[in-house]
Motif scaffolding. Structure first.
Motif, PDB file in Angstrom:
ATOM      1  N   THR A 194       0.861  -1.186   0.000  1.00 29.62           N
ATOM      2  CA  THR A 194       0.000   0.000   0.000  1.00 29.62           C
ATOM      3  C   THR A 194       0.897   1.236   0.000  1.00 29.62           C
ATOM      4  O   THR A 194       2.028   1.184   0.479  1.00 29.62           O
ATOM      5  CB  THR A 194      -0.933   0.047   1.219  1.00 29.62           C
ATOM      6  N   GLY A 273       2.698  -2.845   4.202  1.00 29.97           N
ATOM      7  CA  GLY A 273       1.796  -1.711   4.438  1.00 29.97           C
ATOM      8  C   GLY A 273       2.612  -0.454   4.634  1.00 29.97           C
ATOM      9  O   GLY A 273       3.170  -0.217   5.703  1.00 29.97           O
ATOM     10  N   VAL A 274       2.738   0.329   3.582  1.00 32.07           N
ATOM     11  CA  VAL A 274       3.515   1.567   3.702  1.00 32.07           C
ATOM     12  C   VAL A 274       2.582   2.777   3.761  1.00 32.07           C
ATOM     13  O   VAL A 274       2.962   3.851   4.178  1.00 32.07           O
ATOM     14  CB  VAL A 274       4.507   1.737   2.519  1.00 32.07           C
ATOM     15  N   ALA A 275       1.326   2.586   3.327  1.00 31.42           N
ATOM     16  CA  ALA A 275       0.398   3.723   3.253  1.00 31.42           C
ATOM     17  C   ALA A 275       0.155   4.333   4.629  1.00 31.42           C
ATOM     18  O   ALA A 275       0.183   3.644   5.645  1.00 31.42           O
ATOM     19  CB  ALA A 275      -0.930   3.255   2.661  1.00 31.42           C
ATOM     20  N   VAL A 277      -2.595   5.190   6.244  1.00 26.80           N
ATOM     21  CA  VAL A 277      -4.055   5.008   6.182  1.00 26.80           C
ATOM     22  C   VAL A 277      -4.710   5.868   7.263  1.00 26.80           C
ATOM     23  O   VAL A 277      -4.261   5.853   8.416  1.00 26.80           O
ATOM     24  CB  VAL A 277      -4.419   3.518   6.423  1.00 26.80           C
ATOM     25  N   ASP A 279      -6.828   6.897  10.208  1.00 22.99           N
ATOM     26  CA  ASP A 279      -7.369   6.078  11.298  1.00 22.99           C
ATOM     27  C   ASP A 279      -8.891   6.211  11.392  1.00 22.99           C
ATOM     28  O   ASP A 279      -9.564   5.298  11.848  1.00 22.99           O
ATOM     29  CB  ASP A 279      -6.720   6.490  12.624  1.00 22.99           C
ATOM     30  N   PRO A 305     -10.918   0.353   9.273  1.00 21.63           N
ATOM     31  CA  PRO A 305     -10.292  -0.952   9.557  1.00 21.63           C
ATOM     32  C   PRO A 305      -8.778  -0.842   9.452  1.00 21.63           C
ATOM     33  O   PRO A 305      -8.270  -0.006   8.703  1.00 21.63           O
ATOM     34  CB  PRO A 305     -10.849  -1.857   8.443  1.00 21.63           C
ATOM     35  N   ASP A 306      -8.065  -1.662  10.210  1.00 22.35           N
ATOM     36  CA  ASP A 306      -6.599  -1.707  10.101  1.00 22.35           C
ATOM     37  C   ASP A 306      -6.259  -2.766   9.049  1.00 22.35           C
ATOM     38  O   ASP A 306      -6.380  -3.975   9.292  1.00 22.35           O
ATOM     39  CB  ASP A 306      -5.972  -2.052  11.460  1.00 22.35           C
ATOM     40  N   ILE A 307      -5.872  -2.301   7.874  1.00 20.57           N
ATOM     41  CA  ILE A 307      -5.672  -3.199   6.723  1.00 20.57           C
ATOM     42  C   ILE A 307      -4.551  -4.193   7.001  1.00 20.57           C
ATOM     43  O   ILE A 307      -4.693  -5.404   6.782  1.00 20.57           O
ATOM     44  CB  ILE A 307      -5.374  -2.372   5.454  1.00 20.57           C
ATOM     45  N   LEU A 308      -3.444  -3.677   7.512  1.00 19.48           N
ATOM     46  CA  LEU A 308      -2.279  -4.521   7.767  1.00 19.48           C
ATOM     47  C   LEU A 308      -2.604  -5.616   8.791  1.00 19.48           C
ATOM     48  O   LEU A 308      -2.293  -6.797   8.567  1.00 19.48           O
ATOM     49  CB  LEU A 308      -1.123  -3.636   8.255  1.00 19.48           C
ATOM     50  N   GLY A 322       5.290  -4.058   8.288  1.00 19.31           N
ATOM     51  CA  GLY A 322       4.629  -2.801   8.630  1.00 19.31           C
ATOM     52  C   GLY A 322       5.622  -1.663   8.695  1.00 19.31           C
ATOM     53  O   GLY A 322       6.842  -1.889   8.756  1.00 19.31           O
ATOM     54  N   LYS A 337       4.053  -2.168  17.921  1.00 19.77           N
ATOM     55  CA  LYS A 337       3.203  -2.324  16.733  1.00 19.77           C
ATOM     56  C   LYS A 337       3.414  -3.705  16.103  1.00 19.77           C
ATOM     57  O   LYS A 337       2.480  -4.367  15.666  1.00 19.77           O
ATOM     58  CB  LYS A 337       3.636  -1.241  15.727  1.00 19.77           C
TER      59      LYS A 337
HETATM   60  O1  C5P Z   1      -0.894   1.551  13.938  1.00 16.97           O
HETATM   61  P1  C5P Z   1      -0.240   2.428  12.933  1.00 16.97           P
HETATM   62  O2  C5P Z   1      -1.196   3.173  12.068  1.00 16.97           O
HETATM   63  O3  C5P Z   1       0.800   3.353  13.479  1.00 16.97           O
HETATM   64  O4  C5P Z   1       0.555   1.359  12.034  1.00 16.97           O
HETATM   65  C1  C5P Z   1       1.243   1.721  10.880  1.00 16.97           C
HETATM   66  C2  C5P Z   1       1.283   0.556   9.950  1.00 16.97           C
HETATM   67  O5  C5P Z   1      -0.011  -0.024   9.802  1.00 16.97           O
HETATM   68  C3  C5P Z   1       1.670   0.978   8.563  1.00 16.97           C
HETATM   69  O6  C5P Z   1       2.363  -0.102   8.002  1.00 16.97           O
HETATM   70  C4  C5P Z   1       0.336   1.233   7.885  1.00 16.97           C
HETATM   71  O7  C5P Z   1       0.410   1.106   6.474  1.00 16.97           O
HETATM   72  C5  C5P Z   1      -0.554   0.161   8.497  1.00 16.97           C
HETATM   73  N1  C5P Z   1      -1.962   0.568   8.653  1.00 16.97           N
HETATM   74  C6  C5P Z   1      -2.971  -0.063   7.924  1.00 16.97           C
HETATM   75  N2  C5P Z   1      -4.279   0.287   8.105  1.00 16.97           N
HETATM   76  C7  C5P Z   1      -4.631   1.238   8.988  1.00 16.97           C
HETATM   77  C8  C5P Z   1      -3.633   1.888   9.736  1.00 16.97           C
HETATM   78  C9  C5P Z   1      -2.310   1.525   9.551  1.00 16.97           C
HETATM   79  O8  C5P Z   1      -2.655  -0.930   7.074  1.00 16.97           O
HETATM   80  N3  C5P Z   1      -5.899   1.553   9.138  1.00 16.97           N
END
Ligand code: C5P
Length: 396
Positions: A194, A273-275, A277, A279, A305-308, A322, A337
């Motif tokens: 991402t 997961g680099v995006a 995203v 919260d 939702p937390d995609i990762l 992550g 994390k």
């Molecule tokens: O928990 P936090 O947002 O700090 O974690 C960062 C990592 O989680 C990143 O790799 C980010 O791409 C991923 N992430 C995600 N979905 C979210 C929030 C963060 O995939 N809703």
């Protein structure tokens, strides 16, 4: 950037109209640190003169098999002896045919026959010449002989026709050369990543977003492609060019990103997961533009939702990486994390060091502990992350 520092390249320029682009290619290769030595064929010299290439490369240009400037009169041997590769750009149908059959009737073809370094060929010709069964056979034979073909691309041609046969653009060729020299640590791996920010709509024209540039993800995608991986980049709105060889799936909101990721992940080896995203998102998005009334306006936010974490919790998850950009307590937060989301690897950096600049400093966290990487130019950091990731992956 100096990604070709210490590399000596022999650039063969043959007689196609794309020869004018070879001048820019010399400039780009030189800018990337390469020492470029141009060999012009008779046809190539009809399009661009040796003076141009000499000025741009800073080296003498070679055209003649019998050039007396080479002490032992063996330019056809000496020019490639310490070269890292010969690149022919543009390569005409004619030179491809000669290379296929081992003909050596001028300096360039003789160099190719007498070389002990890789040969890279960027075809450039009219679409019918490219589609001709003879050229098809030659291209196949060259590939079977270990020659690397870059392109050709499709599009409008100098003759006015449209089709396959255009030489790749100088920027693409420079990228391809840089990629050629990278070890293929991720060959055969499929990676979903991402990138960028997400945009959470409030109404049809407004939304909540963040200042993520996407540069880290795009740089990492480029390093993964160069390491031989197949890369799907699920990207929020950023105006960056897609790294050559990666496939971008464009999304806007976190929900769209989640959808695209869950579609792309099955069958993949790695998810990164680099995006950045968001919260939270507005609980509802107005169907029409919200009109100004002068009164206070409250927007209720609901968690995304937390995609990762979701991908990492799949029954057979890919290897999940992550990112943790923190402004303090890097070790505690990044490792926290990693544990909370059950990730085998987290890339952490302190944001005051990492944003905007050309250099970056990161710490990698995995089961074995913390691994600080030296501060380095971003492409180098991306490669070090790729190397660490490749070493942790189960063997394929
Ligand atoms: O928990 P936090 O947002 O700090 O974690 C960062 C990592 O989680 C990143 O790799 C980010 O791409 C991923 N992430 C995600 N979905 C979210 C929030 C963060 O995939 N809703």
């Amino acid at each position: 950037m100096s990604e070709l520092k210490g590399r000596k390249l022999v650039l063969g320029v043959t007689g196609g109209v794309a020869a004018y682009k070879a001048a820019e290619l010399v400039r780009l290769l030189g800018k990337a640190g390469a020492d470029v030595h141009v060999v012009l064929t008779e046809g190539g010299a009809r399009f661009v003169t040796a003076v141009t290439f000499q000025a741009l490369s800073g080296n003498p240009v070679w055209t003649d098999l019998w050039d007396p400037r080479m002490g032992n009169n063996m330019a056809h041997i000496d020019l490639t002896r310490d070269a890292d590769a010969i690149l022919i750009a543009p390569a005409t149908a004619d030179v491809m045919a000669k290379l296929t059959h081992g003909l050596a009737d001028d300096l360039l073809t003789t160099l190719c026959l007498a070389r002990d370094c890789p040969l890279l060929v960027a075809p450039a010709m009219n679409r019918q010449m490219w589609e001709h069964p003879a050229t098809r056979r030659n291209a196949e034979q060259l590939a079977a002989d270990g020659v690397t073909l870059f392109g050709p691309g499709a599009g409008e041609q100098a003759c006015g026709e449209v089709g396959l046969g255009r030489m790749l653009e100088p920027e693409e060729l420079c990228e391809a050369v840089i990629g050629f020299f990278q070890p293929k640590l991720l060959a055969g791996r499929r990676i979903v990543m991402t990138a960028g920010p997400t945009f959470e709509p409030i109404d049809p024209v407004r939304g909540i977003t963040n200042s993520s540039s996407g540069k880290m993800a795009y740089g990492l995608a480029r390093a993964c492609v160069q390491a031989g991986a197949e890369v799907v980049l699920v990207s929020g709105p950023v105006a960056l060019p897609v790294p050559m060889g990666a496939r971008r799936v464009s999304v806007r909101s976190a929900l769209e990103m989640r959808e695209a990721v869950l579609t792309a992940v099955p069958g993949s080896d790695v998810f990164i997961g680099v995006a950045a995203v968001a919260d939270y998102r507005p609980a509802t998005s107005a169907e029409h533009k919200i009109k100004k009334s002068g009164a206070e306006l409250a927007i209720t936010l609901t968690p995304n939702p937390d995609i990762l974490a979701e991908v990492a919790a799949l029954p057979t998850p890919p290897f999940c990486v992550g990112f943790a950009a923190e402004s303090r307590n890097l070790d505690e937060y990044a490792e926290g994390k990693r544990k909370a989301k059950k990730l085998p690897m987290v890339v952490g950096n302190l944001v005051q060091d990492g944003l905007g600049g050309d250099d970056n400093q990161v710490v990698l966290f995995d089961e074995a502990g913390r691994h600080p990487l030296p501060k380095a130019p971003k492409p180098e950091v991306a490669r070090a992350i790729v190397a660490h990731l490749a070493a942790l992956l189960p063997k394929n």
